[in-house]
Write a protein that holds these residues in place. Sequence first.
Motif, short mmCIF file in Angstrom:
data_model
loop_
_atom_site.label_atom_id
_atom_site.label_comp_id
_atom_site.label_asym_id
_atom_site.label_seq_id
_atom_site.Cartn_x
_atom_site.Cartn_y
_atom_site.Cartn_z
N SER A 138 0.80 -1.23 0.00
CA SER A 138 0.00 0.00 0.00
C SER A 138 0.83 1.28 0.00
O SER A 138 0.32 2.34 -0.35
CB SER A 138 -0.93 0.02 1.23
OG SER A 138 -0.17 -0.02 2.43
N THR A 139 2.10 1.20 0.39
CA THR A 139 2.89 2.43 0.51
C THR A 139 4.25 2.30 -0.18
O THR A 139 5.31 2.47 0.45
CB THR A 139 3.11 2.82 1.98
OG1 THR A 139 3.71 1.72 2.67
CG2 THR A 139 1.80 3.19 2.65
N PRO A 140 4.27 2.00 -1.49
CA PRO A 140 5.57 1.93 -2.18
C PRO A 140 6.20 3.30 -2.32
O PRO A 140 5.50 4.31 -2.49
CB PRO A 140 5.21 1.34 -3.53
CG PRO A 140 3.78 1.70 -3.75
CD PRO A 140 3.14 1.71 -2.39
N GLN A 141 7.51 3.34 -2.24
CA GLN A 141 8.27 4.59 -2.39
C GLN A 141 9.25 4.45 -3.55
O GLN A 141 9.94 3.44 -3.68
CB GLN A 141 9.05 4.91 -1.11
CG GLN A 141 9.86 6.21 -1.20
CD GLN A 141 10.77 6.44 0.01
OE1 GLN A 141 11.08 5.51 0.74
NE2 GLN A 141 11.19 7.67 0.22
N VAL A 142 9.30 5.48 -4.39
CA VAL A 142 10.30 5.59 -5.44
C VAL A 142 11.20 6.77 -5.10
O VAL A 142 10.70 7.85 -4.77
CB VAL A 142 9.65 5.81 -6.83
CG1 VAL A 142 10.71 6.00 -7.89
CG2 VAL A 142 8.73 4.65 -7.19
N ILE A 143 12.50 6.57 -5.16
CA ILE A 143 13.45 7.67 -4.94
C ILE A 143 14.37 7.76 -6.16
O ILE A 143 14.96 6.75 -6.58
CB ILE A 143 14.33 7.46 -3.70
CG1 ILE A 143 13.50 7.03 -2.49
CG2 ILE A 143 15.10 8.75 -3.38
CD1 ILE A 143 14.36 6.65 -1.28
N VAL A 144 14.47 8.96 -6.73
CA VAL A 144 15.41 9.21 -7.82
C VAL A 144 16.52 10.11 -7.28
O VAL A 144 16.27 11.21 -6.79
CB VAL A 144 14.72 9.89 -9.02
CG1 VAL A 144 15.75 10.20 -10.11
CG2 VAL A 144 13.62 8.99 -9.57
N PHE A 145 17.75 9.62 -7.36
CA PHE A 145 18.92 10.37 -6.93
C PHE A 145 19.62 10.95 -8.15
O PHE A 145 19.72 10.28 -9.19
CB PHE A 145 19.89 9.47 -6.16
CG PHE A 145 19.31 8.90 -4.90
CD1 PHE A 145 19.27 9.65 -3.73
CD2 PHE A 145 18.82 7.60 -4.87
CE1 PHE A 145 18.74 9.11 -2.56
CE2 PHE A 145 18.29 7.06 -3.72
CZ PHE A 145 18.25 7.82 -2.55
N ALA A 146 20.13 12.16 -8.03
CA ALA A 146 20.80 12.81 -9.16
C ALA A 146 22.18 13.27 -8.76
O ALA A 146 22.39 13.79 -7.65
CB ALA A 146 19.98 14.00 -9.64
N GLY A 169 0.56 4.03 -7.64
CA GLY A 169 0.28 4.41 -6.26
C GLY A 169 1.51 4.60 -5.40
O GLY A 169 1.46 4.40 -4.18
N ALA A 170 2.61 5.01 -6.02
CA ALA A 170 3.86 5.19 -5.28
C ALA A 170 4.16 6.67 -5.05
O ALA A 170 3.89 7.51 -5.91
CB ALA A 170 5.03 4.55 -6.03
N THR A 171 4.72 6.98 -3.91
CA THR A 171 5.25 8.33 -3.70
C THR A 171 6.57 8.43 -4.45
O THR A 171 7.28 7.44 -4.65
CB THR A 171 5.50 8.61 -2.22
OG1 THR A 171 6.46 7.67 -1.71
CG2 THR A 171 4.22 8.51 -1.42
N LEU A 172 6.91 9.64 -4.88
CA LEU A 172 8.16 9.88 -5.59
C LEU A 172 8.94 10.98 -4.89
O LEU A 172 8.42 12.08 -4.69
CB LEU A 172 7.89 10.29 -7.04
CG LEU A 172 9.12 10.73 -7.86
CD1 LEU A 172 10.12 9.58 -7.99
CD2 LEU A 172 8.70 11.23 -9.24
N ASP A 173 10.16 10.66 -4.51
CA ASP A 173 11.06 11.63 -3.90
C ASP A 173 12.27 11.81 -4.82
O ASP A 173 12.78 10.83 -5.39
CB ASP A 173 11.53 11.16 -2.52
CG ASP A 173 10.37 11.08 -1.54
OD1 ASP A 173 9.82 12.12 -1.18
OD2 ASP A 173 10.01 9.95 -1.14
N VAL A 174 12.72 13.04 -4.96
CA VAL A 174 13.86 13.37 -5.80
C VAL A 174 14.94 13.99 -4.92
O VAL A 174 14.69 14.95 -4.20
CB VAL A 174 13.48 14.35 -6.92
CG1 VAL A 174 14.67 14.64 -7.82
CG2 VAL A 174 12.32 13.78 -7.75
N VAL A 175 16.13 13.43 -4.97
CA VAL A 175 17.24 13.89 -4.12
C VAL A 175 18.41 14.26 -5.02
O VAL A 175 19.04 13.39 -5.64
CB VAL A 175 17.67 12.80 -3.12
CG1 VAL A 175 18.83 13.31 -2.26
CG2 VAL A 175 16.50 12.38 -2.25
#
Length: 337
Positions: A65-73, A113-119
């Motif tokens: 129910s709470t998948p997280q995607v993180i993209v690092f740059a 249904g995933a949150t997306l965080d960009v770092v």
Amino acid sequence: MTHDFATLSDFRTCLAGCTPADDDMRAAADAHNMQLTKPPGALGQLEDLALWYRSWRGGENTEISTPQVIVFAGNHGVAARGVSAFPAEVTAQMVMNFQHGGAAINQIARVNGATLDVVALDLDQPTADFTQAPAMSEEELVAALQAGWDAVNADADLLVVGEMGIANTTSAAALACALLGGEAAEWTGRGTGVNDAGLSVKTQVVAEGVTLHKGQGDGLETLRRLGGRELAAMAGAMARARDLRIPVILDGFICCAAALCLEHTQKGALDHTVAGHQSAEAGHARLLEALGKPPLLQLGLRLGEASGAALAIGLLKGAMACHASMATFAQAGVSDS
């Protein structure tokens, strides 16, 4: 719990102390799977995925129910050698695109249904040209590992990590070549689409970097010498997920090169991961074989930014929905023989 890593030795200690999968929970999941209203094995790989997932997360009727995607740059000093079809400025421009919701990963994360965080990691300070010196100091590598570690949401029940960084396929090819052997040409692909002349330059750059740094230490030391901040941050996030027992879907060639550095530092460090897809980048199939990770998807993707792994979230969600919510033979009043 948050860990601060003063040294690479601290991080190695953390990797060595991670607990394995729960065999008892996997056995319980298998027993439950055998009672579901289907012939044994009829859901194929979905059944294997469900057992793997529950061996890390536990629970009896748990859907994702709470998948997280993180993209690092991150930016790479070796980009100045002309190894990419795009200039280094594109990294920061794409970060803005991610933040404004305009990239492919924004859409794929949303529909799954995933949150997306960009770092973004010190984009104004590229790593050193690894053909001349180590890409990062120990302090820089530790800071990037920590950034990845801290970016993981402890409440997530599935993690996908991806990257953006002009010239990072060059870095990934060098890491794979240094850790797995072979010739630079076997690992070096066209990345964002370099022409034949660009591919020749890129292959030579990989060869020079590997010659300078190969055999100088374990996977983490190789990451310091040939990697980039975004690769290190992905490795840090994968390690944090293992600490939190959050299953991980690996993305493409660059993500898997970062993962390889963990495995070459601590055997079994990737037991909580599956490969989301096999990309079109040269060397990815061979890298997946070395990791022992058969891909869930093979769609000819070569975009990066976690896009292929994020597509595979739907597969894993489907696997867990069936495992958690299908009726058993007893519940449905269906004969199982």
